[in-house]
Write an enzyme that holds these catalytic residues in place. Structure first.
Site, PDB file in Angstrom:
ATOM      1  N   LEU A  99       3.120  -6.975   2.549  1.00  0.00           N
ATOM      2  CA  LEU A  99       3.574  -5.677   3.056  1.00  0.00           C
ATOM      3  C   LEU A  99       2.997  -4.514   2.248  1.00  0.00           C
ATOM      4  O   LEU A  99       3.521  -3.404   2.261  1.00  0.00           O
ATOM      5  CB  LEU A  99       5.105  -5.623   3.095  1.00  0.00           C
ATOM      6  N   GLY A 100       1.906  -4.772   1.554  1.00  0.00           N
ATOM      7  CA  GLY A 100       1.237  -3.718   0.794  1.00  0.00           C
ATOM      8  C   GLY A 100       0.110  -3.096   1.606  1.00  0.00           C
ATOM      9  O   GLY A 100      -0.024  -3.340   2.816  1.00  0.00           O
ATOM     10  N   GLN A 101      -0.734  -2.307   0.927  1.00  0.00           N
ATOM     11  CA  GLN A 101      -1.794  -1.575   1.631  1.00  0.00           C
ATOM     12  C   GLN A 101      -2.717  -2.524   2.399  1.00  0.00           C
ATOM     13  O   GLN A 101      -3.053  -2.267   3.561  1.00  0.00           O
ATOM     14  CB  GLN A 101      -2.635  -0.746   0.628  1.00  0.00           C
ATOM     15  N   TYR A 149      -4.675  -4.572 -16.079  1.00  0.00           N
ATOM     16  CA  TYR A 149      -5.014  -4.984 -14.705  1.00  0.00           C
ATOM     17  C   TYR A 149      -6.369  -5.716 -14.686  1.00  0.00           C
ATOM     18  O   TYR A 149      -6.495  -6.815 -14.138  1.00  0.00           O
ATOM     19  CB  TYR A 149      -5.055  -3.730 -13.835  1.00  0.00           C
ATOM     20  N   ASP A 177       6.697 -11.410   1.233  1.00  0.00           N
ATOM     21  CA  ASP A 177       6.622 -10.331   0.236  1.00  0.00           C
ATOM     22  C   ASP A 177       7.923 -10.351  -0.564  1.00  0.00           C
ATOM     23  O   ASP A 177       8.926 -10.917  -0.111  1.00  0.00           O
ATOM     24  CB  ASP A 177       6.427  -8.959   0.889  1.00  0.00           C
ATOM     25  N   LYS A 222      -7.415  -9.591 -13.871  1.00  0.00           N
ATOM     26  CA  LYS A 222      -8.374  -9.940 -12.816  1.00  0.00           C
ATOM     27  C   LYS A 222      -9.467 -10.874 -13.357  1.00  0.00           C
ATOM     28  O   LYS A 222      -9.840 -11.845 -12.703  1.00  0.00           O
ATOM     29  CB  LYS A 222      -8.993  -8.686 -12.189  1.00  0.00           C
ATOM     30  N   GLY A 275       2.472 -11.060  -0.795  1.00  0.00           N
ATOM     31  CA  GLY A 275       2.311  -9.611  -0.978  1.00  0.00           C
ATOM     32  C   GLY A 275       1.834  -8.945   0.313  1.00  0.00           C
ATOM     33  O   GLY A 275       1.016  -8.023   0.286  1.00  0.00           O
TER      34      GLY A 275
HETATM   35  P1  NAD Z   1      -0.080  -3.065  -2.891  1.00  0.00           P
HETATM   36  O1  NAD Z   1       0.483  -2.636  -4.179  1.00  0.00           O
HETATM   37  O2  NAD Z   1      -0.195  -2.067  -1.782  1.00  0.00           O
HETATM   38  O3  NAD Z   1       0.684  -4.338  -2.339  1.00  0.00           O
HETATM   39  C1  NAD Z   1       1.034  -5.415  -3.170  1.00  0.00           C
HETATM   40  C2  NAD Z   1       2.215  -6.115  -2.543  1.00  0.00           C
HETATM   41  O4  NAD Z   1       2.635  -7.128  -3.464  1.00  0.00           O
HETATM   42  C3  NAD Z   1       3.409  -5.185  -2.293  1.00  0.00           C
HETATM   43  O5  NAD Z   1       3.832  -5.268  -0.960  1.00  0.00           O
HETATM   44  C4  NAD Z   1       4.485  -5.700  -3.244  1.00  0.00           C
HETATM   45  O6  NAD Z   1       5.791  -5.628  -2.701  1.00  0.00           O
HETATM   46  C5  NAD Z   1       4.038  -7.150  -3.437  1.00  0.00           C
HETATM   47  N1  NAD Z   1       4.560  -7.728  -4.683  1.00  0.00           N
HETATM   48  C6  NAD Z   1       4.704  -7.129  -5.886  1.00  0.00           C
HETATM   49  N2  NAD Z   1       5.273  -7.984  -6.762  1.00  0.00           N
HETATM   50  C7  NAD Z   1       5.473  -9.142  -6.083  1.00  0.00           C
HETATM   51  C8  NAD Z   1       6.031 -10.385  -6.430  1.00  0.00           C
HETATM   52  N3  NAD Z   1       6.512 -10.617  -7.663  1.00  0.00           N
HETATM   53  N4  NAD Z   1       6.076 -11.357  -5.501  1.00  0.00           N
HETATM   54  C9  NAD Z   1       5.604 -11.127  -4.250  1.00  0.00           C
HETATM   55  N5  NAD Z   1       5.082  -9.970  -3.848  1.00  0.00           N
HETATM   56  C10 NAD Z   1       5.006  -8.978  -4.764  1.00  0.00           C
HETATM   57  O7  NAD Z   1      -1.527  -3.688  -3.200  1.00  0.00           O
HETATM   58  P2  NAD Z   1      -2.746  -3.931  -2.214  1.00  0.00           P
HETATM   59  O8  NAD Z   1      -3.594  -2.728  -2.287  1.00  0.00           O
HETATM   60  O9  NAD Z   1      -2.295  -4.412  -0.912  1.00  0.00           O
HETATM   61  O10 NAD Z   1      -3.501  -5.067  -3.041  1.00  0.00           O
HETATM   62  C11 NAD Z   1      -3.334  -6.440  -2.796  1.00  0.00           C
HETATM   63  C12 NAD Z   1      -4.193  -7.192  -3.800  1.00  0.00           C
HETATM   64  O11 NAD Z   1      -5.549  -6.739  -3.685  1.00  0.00           O
HETATM   65  C13 NAD Z   1      -3.770  -6.958  -5.255  1.00  0.00           C
HETATM   66  O12 NAD Z   1      -3.950  -8.160  -5.970  1.00  0.00           O
HETATM   67  C14 NAD Z   1      -4.768  -5.935  -5.742  1.00  0.00           C
HETATM   68  O13 NAD Z   1      -4.992  -6.031  -7.125  1.00  0.00           O
HETATM   69  C15 NAD Z   1      -6.011  -6.300  -4.961  1.00  0.00           C
HETATM   70  N6  NAD Z   1      -6.925  -5.175  -4.852  1.00  0.00           N
HETATM   71  C16 NAD Z   1      -6.578  -4.072  -4.106  1.00  0.00           C
HETATM   72  C17 NAD Z   1      -7.448  -2.976  -4.053  1.00  0.00           C
HETATM   73  C18 NAD Z   1      -7.102  -1.735  -3.261  1.00  0.00           C
HETATM   74  O14 NAD Z   1      -7.837  -0.731  -3.356  1.00  0.00           O
HETATM   75  N7  NAD Z   1      -6.052  -1.725  -2.466  1.00  0.00           N
HETATM   76  C19 NAD Z   1      -8.657  -3.032  -4.742  1.00  0.00           C
HETATM   77  C20 NAD Z   1      -8.949  -4.156  -5.515  1.00  0.00           C
HETATM   78  C21 NAD Z   1      -8.085  -5.242  -5.536  1.00  0.00           C
HETATM   79  N1  SER Z   2      -7.796   0.312  -5.936  1.00  0.00           N
HETATM   80  C1  SER Z   2      -7.534  -0.524  -7.072  1.00  0.00           C
HETATM   81  C2  SER Z   2      -6.922   0.274  -8.176  1.00  0.00           C
HETATM   82  O1  SER Z   2      -7.249   1.431  -8.269  1.00  0.00           O
HETATM   83  C3  SER Z   2      -8.813  -1.166  -7.556  1.00  0.00           C
HETATM   84  O2  SER Z   2      -8.512  -2.430  -7.990  1.00  0.00           O
HETATM   85  O3  SER Z   2      -6.139  -0.264  -8.917  1.00  0.00           O
END
Ligand code: NAD
Ligand code: SER
Length: 321
Positions: free
Chosen positions: A10-12, A142, A34, A146, A8
């Site tokens: 290429l996400g945030q 969600y 990704d 978790k 994953g």
């Molecule tokens: P995001 O949604 O920006 O990125 C997630 C990435 O996962 C995307 O690039 C997407 O293409 C990829 N993805 C989706 N389905 C997939 C699959 N089947 N196989 C492979 N890749 C797949 O999320 P993020 O903010 O980068 O978060 C990453 C992790 O951190 C997640 O597990 C999220 O729950 C956790 N998290 C994020 C935050 C936040 O504020 N950003 C807070 C708490 C937890």
């Molecule tokens: N930023 C995340 C959400 O809002 C927290 O896990 O889903």
């Protein structure tokens, strides 16, 4: 850590983590994956990248068997608001993806980082200064994924001595990639709209408090935890971490110090508002501080100065292009 695989990526979080890890450990030591490559230009492209759907255990195994990482950062997942739209799909990706990551980590003896969330708490958890160990009965799909993920990671640690470690991230604020469909996303969008429109309409109500953190502190925390001396870790999955707790009204006031005519109004989304209300107002990160030295650098004031500067540069470049 010497060789790292990220799912994953290429996400945030991923686009910044890949660049951060490649700066620290070398471009070829960090394998990015990704499910799609549409944001590929955002990461240092000299290092390895492959398409991987984490639900495909065979493909996952194939990449790990040839790259042989010592650590996996398992970021692939569906965030809170998007998960409520498609709960079955979110469960499939969040749980079956994690199960594959754990099995592969067990077979190839790698360490595994799992990102949990403040969403792992629920309406029955204490809302203020929520302790590391307390009741966790989340009401969102969600959050349920978790909590199950945290338990599964602890199970693999106790049953197979697998080196699983994780944090409960708060809402993350950043300027490289936009957030991926969460409840805390307003705290990113507000900076973009403040600079481009001098106005933002919040989907979260004015006095709703949630924990937040600036991305540089999140990246630092991930590496610090994975490099920590395991003998100091009483907990593993997952550590409460937070840098600040604020409401939309608080961010608006901070932004108005630099953009005095910025206006915040509200069009509250009942789904995301009820998710926010089921989460803590603020969590207690003291176990992370004691066990591996968690120490965030940015508060709301420092983050706002940096976000406004970075987003202004970005939007100016986009306007000129
Ligand atoms: P995001 O949604 O920006 O990125 C997630 C990435 O996962 C995307 O690039 C997407 O293409 C990829 N993805 C989706 N389905 C997939 C699959 N089947 N196989 C492979 N890749 C797949 O999320 P993020 O903010 O980068 O978060 C990453 C992790 O951190 C997640 O597990 C999220 O729950 C956790 N998290 C994020 C935050 C936040 O504020 N950003 C807070 C708490 C937890
Ligand atoms: N930023 C995340 C959400 O809002 C927290 O896990 O889903």
């Amino acid at each position: 850590m010497k060789k790292i695989l990220v799912t994953g990526s290429l996400g945030q979080i991923g686009v910044e983590l890949i660049n951060y890890l490649r700066d620290l450990y070398g471009e070829n030591s960090v394998f990015a994956t990704d499910v799609s490559d549409k944001e590929l230009a955002k990461i240092k492209s000299d290092g390895p990248f492959e398409i991987l759907d984490v639900r495909d255990g065979k493909a996952f195994d194939h990449i790990v068997s040839s790259f042989r990482p010592d650590t996996i950062f398992h970021l692939a997942g569906i965030l809170s608001a998007n998960a409520e739209k498609l709960p079955q799909k979110a469960w499939d990706i969040n749980m079956n993806g994690l199960f594959n990551a754990l099995e592969i980590a067990r077979n190839y003896e790698t360490s595994l980082f799992f990102p949990s969330s403040i969403a792992a708490f629920g309406p029955g958890s204490p809302s203020d200064n929520t302790p590391q160990d307390c009741m966790q009965r989340p009401s969102t799909i969600y959050g349920i994924s978790k909590v199950a993920g945290e338990l599964l990671c602890d199970y693999y640690h106790s049953k197979y001595e697998l080196d699983t470690r994780g944090v409960r991230f708060p809402g993350l604020i950043s300027h490289e990639a936009l957030p991926g469909g969460g409840t805390t996303d307003y705290a990113v969008h507000i900076y973009y709209d403040a600079l481009t429109k001098k106005k933002y309409t919040s989907f979260i109500a004015s006095a709703t408090y949630m924990d937040m953190m600036y991305m540089p502190d999140a990246l630092n925390a991930m590496v610090k935890l994975m490099e920590a001396d395991p003998s100091r870790l009483v907990h593993r999955n997952c550590f409460n971490i937070t840098a600040m707790s604020f409401s939309p009204d608080d961010v608006a006031k901070e932004i108005q110090k630099y953009i005095p005519d910025f206006v915040l109004d509200y069009d509250v989304d009942p789904v995301r508002q009820s998710i926010a209300e089921s989460w803590p107002n603020s969590i207690d990160p003291s176990c992370a501080v004691e066990e591996w030295g968690f120490s965030p650098a940015y508060d709301l004031e420092a983050m706002t100065i940096d976000m406004l500067e970075k987003v202004a540069l970005k939007t100016k470049v986009q306007e000129e292009a």
